[in-house]
Motif scaffolding. Structure first.
Motif, short mmCIF file in Angstrom:
data_model
loop_
_atom_site.label_atom_id
_atom_site.label_comp_id
_atom_site.label_asym_id
_atom_site.label_seq_id
_atom_site.Cartn_x
_atom_site.Cartn_y
_atom_site.Cartn_z
N VAL A 94 6.02 2.03 -25.37
CA VAL A 94 7.17 1.12 -25.28
C VAL A 94 7.91 1.42 -23.98
N VAL A 96 11.07 -0.18 -21.08
CA VAL A 96 12.05 -1.16 -20.58
C VAL A 96 12.40 -0.74 -19.16
N ARG A 101 18.09 -0.96 -19.24
CA ARG A 101 18.17 -0.06 -20.40
C ARG A 101 19.58 -0.05 -20.99
N GLY A 102 19.71 0.41 -22.22
CA GLY A 102 21.03 0.52 -22.85
C GLY A 102 21.51 -0.79 -23.45
N GLN A 103 20.62 -1.76 -23.63
CA GLN A 103 21.02 -3.05 -24.21
C GLN A 103 20.22 -3.36 -25.47
N ALA A 104 19.65 -2.31 -26.03
CA ALA A 104 18.86 -2.44 -27.26
C ALA A 104 17.62 -3.34 -27.10
N ALA A 106 14.68 -2.29 -26.12
CA ALA A 106 13.54 -1.55 -26.69
C ALA A 106 13.53 -1.72 -28.21
N ASN A 133 11.78 14.02 -24.17
CA ASN A 133 12.14 12.63 -23.85
C ASN A 133 13.24 12.18 -24.81
N TYR A 140 13.85 6.00 -31.25
CA TYR A 140 13.05 5.97 -32.47
C TYR A 140 13.90 6.34 -33.69
N ARG A 142 17.10 5.76 -34.04
CA ARG A 142 17.90 4.56 -34.35
C ARG A 142 17.06 3.51 -35.07
C1 LIG Z 1 12.76 4.75 -24.13
C2 LIG Z 1 13.16 3.38 -23.58
C3 LIG Z 1 12.06 2.37 -23.93
C4 LIG Z 1 14.48 2.93 -24.23
O1 LIG Z 1 14.83 1.62 -23.76
P1 LIG Z 1 16.27 0.96 -23.96
O2 LIG Z 1 16.08 -0.51 -24.02
O3 LIG Z 1 17.25 1.47 -22.99
O4 LIG Z 1 16.63 1.48 -25.41
P2 LIG Z 1 17.99 1.28 -26.12
O5 LIG Z 1 18.85 0.31 -25.40
O6 LIG Z 1 17.68 0.93 -27.54
O7 LIG Z 1 18.64 2.74 -26.07
C5 LIG Z 1 18.92 3.42 -24.86
C6 LIG Z 1 20.34 3.94 -24.84
O8 LIG Z 1 21.24 2.86 -24.74
C7 LIG Z 1 22.18 2.90 -25.80
N1 LIG Z 1 22.43 1.56 -26.27
C8 LIG Z 1 21.52 0.72 -26.84
N2 LIG Z 1 22.10 -0.44 -27.12
C9 LIG Z 1 23.39 -0.34 -26.72
C10 LIG Z 1 24.47 -1.24 -26.74
N3 LIG Z 1 24.38 -2.46 -27.21
N4 LIG Z 1 25.63 -0.79 -26.23
C11 LIG Z 1 25.74 0.45 -25.73
N5 LIG Z 1 24.74 1.32 -25.68
C12 LIG Z 1 23.57 0.92 -26.17
C13 LIG Z 1 21.53 3.71 -26.87
O9 LIG Z 1 22.48 4.34 -27.71
C14 LIG Z 1 20.75 4.70 -26.06
O10 LIG Z 1 21.58 5.78 -25.66
P3 LIG Z 1 21.03 7.30 -25.67
O11 LIG Z 1 19.86 7.36 -24.72
O12 LIG Z 1 22.20 8.08 -25.21
O13 LIG Z 1 20.62 7.58 -27.08
C15 LIG Z 1 13.38 3.41 -22.05
O14 LIG Z 1 14.30 4.41 -21.75
C16 LIG Z 1 12.10 3.64 -21.26
O15 LIG Z 1 11.38 2.71 -20.97
N6 LIG Z 1 11.81 4.92 -20.89
C17 LIG Z 1 10.64 5.27 -20.09
C18 LIG Z 1 9.36 5.08 -20.85
C19 LIG Z 1 9.28 5.94 -22.08
O16 LIG Z 1 9.53 7.14 -22.05
N7 LIG Z 1 8.89 5.32 -23.18
C20 LIG Z 1 8.72 5.99 -24.46
C21 LIG Z 1 7.34 6.53 -24.56
S1 LIG Z 1 7.18 7.61 -25.97
#
Ligand SMILES: CC(C)(COP(=O)(O)OP(=O)(O)OC[C@H]1O[C@@H](n2cnc3c(N)ncnc32)[C@H](O)[C@@H]1OP(=O)(O)O)[C@@H](O)C(=O)NCCC(=O)NCCS
Length: 163
Positions: A94, A96, A101-104, A106, A133, A140, A142
């Motif tokens: 997975v 993004v 990132r940070g907009q849910a 993923a 990571n 995961y 969440r």
């Molecule tokens: C892991 C990954 C997919 C997460 O993507 P993402 O879309 O940013 O995921 P989310 O938005 O659901 O969560 C990320 C952060 O934003 C925060 N967030 C999510 N939605 C939010 C919202 N509406 N408002 C404020 N914060 C939010 C989450 O709390 C989380 O914070 P944390 O890291 O402090 O726990 C991304 O970081 C990525 O691509 N990483 C590199 C590849 C990787 O490692 N993939 C996993 C392989 S196992």
């Protein structure tokens, strides 16, 4: 946090349209999850082969997140069978893009993969993630995943003289 534009859509992965972009994502995915590993040409060629195979397989599900034609995320899931579980879903990958990132987003990708699993009669989803990571572990958790088994590793180093 910016709201998710309505133009953000999840679509099935198509090699012809999405391959180059999805391969670019793998540098971060693999280098972050396997510290010290360097993604090279051979790895990417192998990954590309696997994506092409998976695209044609009924037991693999691949989607991209698109925004105005640009790929900003990716998820890859599979239906697996083990000695103890005839049908379990598995999240393989997975991603993004950093600027979104940070907009849910993923979470949306995970929901897509899990819905596909349910439609295929799967009641449980599993995945592997590297402990360091933290962002992915948090995602995961969440999404409702919890640790069920530990994969333990030991660095064997050099062979000791005299053995
Ligand atoms: C892991 C990954 C997919 C997460 O993507 P993402 O879309 O940013 O995921 P989310 O938005 O659901 O969560 C990320 C952060 O934003 C925060 N967030 C999510 N939605 C939010 C919202 N509406 N408002 C404020 N914060 C939010 C989450 O709390 C989380 O914070 P944390 O890291 O402090 O726990 C991304 O970081 C990525 O691509 N990483 C590199 C590849 C990787 O490692 N993939 C996993 C392989 S196992």
């Amino acid at each position: 946090v910016a709201t998710v534009p309505e133009t953000t859509v999840i679509r099935p992965f198509r090699s012809r349209e999405h391959m180059t972009r999805v391969l670019q994502f793998q540098y971060e995915v693999y280098q972050r999850n396997f510290p010290g590993f360097v993604v090279g040409r051979a790895f990417l060629a192998d990954y590309e082969r696997q994506l092409r195979q998976a695209e044609r397989s009924p037991v693999e599900g691949l989607w991209v997140l698109e925004e105005q034609g640009a790929v900003i995320g990716f998820v890859w899931a599979a239906l697996m069978s083990t000695m103890v579980d005839p049908k379990v879903g598995y999240i393989k990958n997975v991603y993004v893009v950093p600027e979104r990132r940070g907009q849910a987003l993923a979470e949306r990708l995970m929901e897509q993969a899990e819905q596909w699993m349910r439609e295929h009669g799967v009641e449980r989803s599993a995945l592997d993630v590297t402990v360091s990571n933290r962002t992915a572990v948090g995602l995961y958790e969440r999404c409702g995943y919890h640790v069920q088994r530990y994969r333990m590793e030991k660095d064997l180093g050099e062979k000791e003289p005299g053995l």
